[in-house]
Design a protein around this motif. Structure first.
Motif, short mmCIF file in Angstrom:
data_model
loop_
_atom_site.label_atom_id
_atom_site.label_comp_id
_atom_site.label_asym_id
_atom_site.label_seq_id
_atom_site.Cartn_x
_atom_site.Cartn_y
_atom_site.Cartn_z
N VAL A 119 -1.69 23.51 33.74
CA VAL A 119 -1.39 23.98 34.91
C VAL A 119 -0.13 23.49 35.29
N ALA A 120 0.27 22.26 34.93
CA ALA A 120 1.46 21.62 35.52
C ALA A 120 2.64 22.50 34.74
N GLU A 176 3.69 28.84 34.08
CA GLU A 176 4.60 29.68 34.84
C GLU A 176 3.92 30.83 35.50
N LEU A 229 -0.80 31.51 39.12
CA LEU A 229 -1.75 30.74 38.54
C LEU A 229 -3.07 31.36 39.15
N ALA A 275 -6.54 26.61 38.38
CA ALA A 275 -6.36 25.82 39.54
C ALA A 275 -7.50 24.78 39.78
N GLU A 282 1.80 16.68 39.28
CA GLU A 282 2.66 17.87 38.91
C GLU A 282 1.64 18.96 39.07
N ALA A 283 0.35 18.83 38.44
CA ALA A 283 -0.69 20.11 38.52
C ALA A 283 -0.98 20.42 39.86
N ASP A 295 0.86 19.83 42.43
CA ASP A 295 2.00 20.51 43.15
C ASP A 295 2.12 21.96 42.79
N ARG A 296 1.71 22.29 41.47
CA ARG A 296 1.78 23.67 40.97
C ARG A 296 0.53 24.54 41.86
N SER A 316 1.68 25.53 45.07
CA SER A 316 2.83 26.28 45.41
C SER A 316 2.55 27.67 45.07
N SER A 322 -0.08 31.02 43.61
CA SER A 322 -1.33 30.27 43.31
C SER A 322 -2.40 31.17 44.00
#
Length: 141
Positions: free
Chosen positions: A40-41, A44, A47, A52, A94-95, A97-98, A101, A104
């Motif tokens: 996930v992190a 691109e 998502l 997730a 990081e995951a 945050d993805r 964002s 998603s």
């Protein structure tokens, strides 16, 4: 997608992922958590919600081992012991945050009625995962 609450394990996808984690050999469990977070992190584009949901569950397991972390949901979280996952804190951040964002799908799905509670839970998890400066005491209030 079956979702019954705002917690990290309160959906069918996360519960199934935890079952798969329980079924894995003990030596492979950390690798499953790491792989889920890394996928996930590093991703691109759009998502999808299932990926997730798995990343949120994996991040919750890492956060549970950190000072102030909430233990996993006993009914739907993993039942088998996990190795030390605290070294995955940066990857878990990081995951998350993805997940939080655009673009998603999970973020879109939680834009509705219970979205504030879900986002607050993810933010609590993020704060738990953040490294604490040396000597900082964890407030229990």
């Amino acid at each position: 997608m079956g979702t019954w609450g705002t917690g990290p394990f309160d959906n069918d996808t996360a519960a199934d992922w935890c079952n798969d984690l329980d079924d894995a050999a003990p030596a492979g469990r950390a690798g499953i958590v790491r792989g889920t977070l890394a996928r996930v992190a590093a991703g691109e584009g759009y998502l999808e919600a299932p990926e997730a949901d798995e990343a949120v569950a994996a991040a919750a397991l890492v956060a549970a081992q950190c000072p102030g972390g909430e233990p996993p949901e006993p009914s739907y979280g993993p039942e088998q012991p996990l190795p030390d996952l605290t070294g995955l804190r940066p990857l878990a951040l990081e995951a998350l945050d993805r997940v939080m964002s655009e673009p998603s799908e999970l973020l879109e799905l939680w834009a509705g009625s219970d979205g504030a509670s879900w986002r607050a839970g993810v933010e609590r998890m993020r704060r738990t995962l953040l490294p604490r400066p040396p000597g900082e005491q964890l407030s229990l209030r």
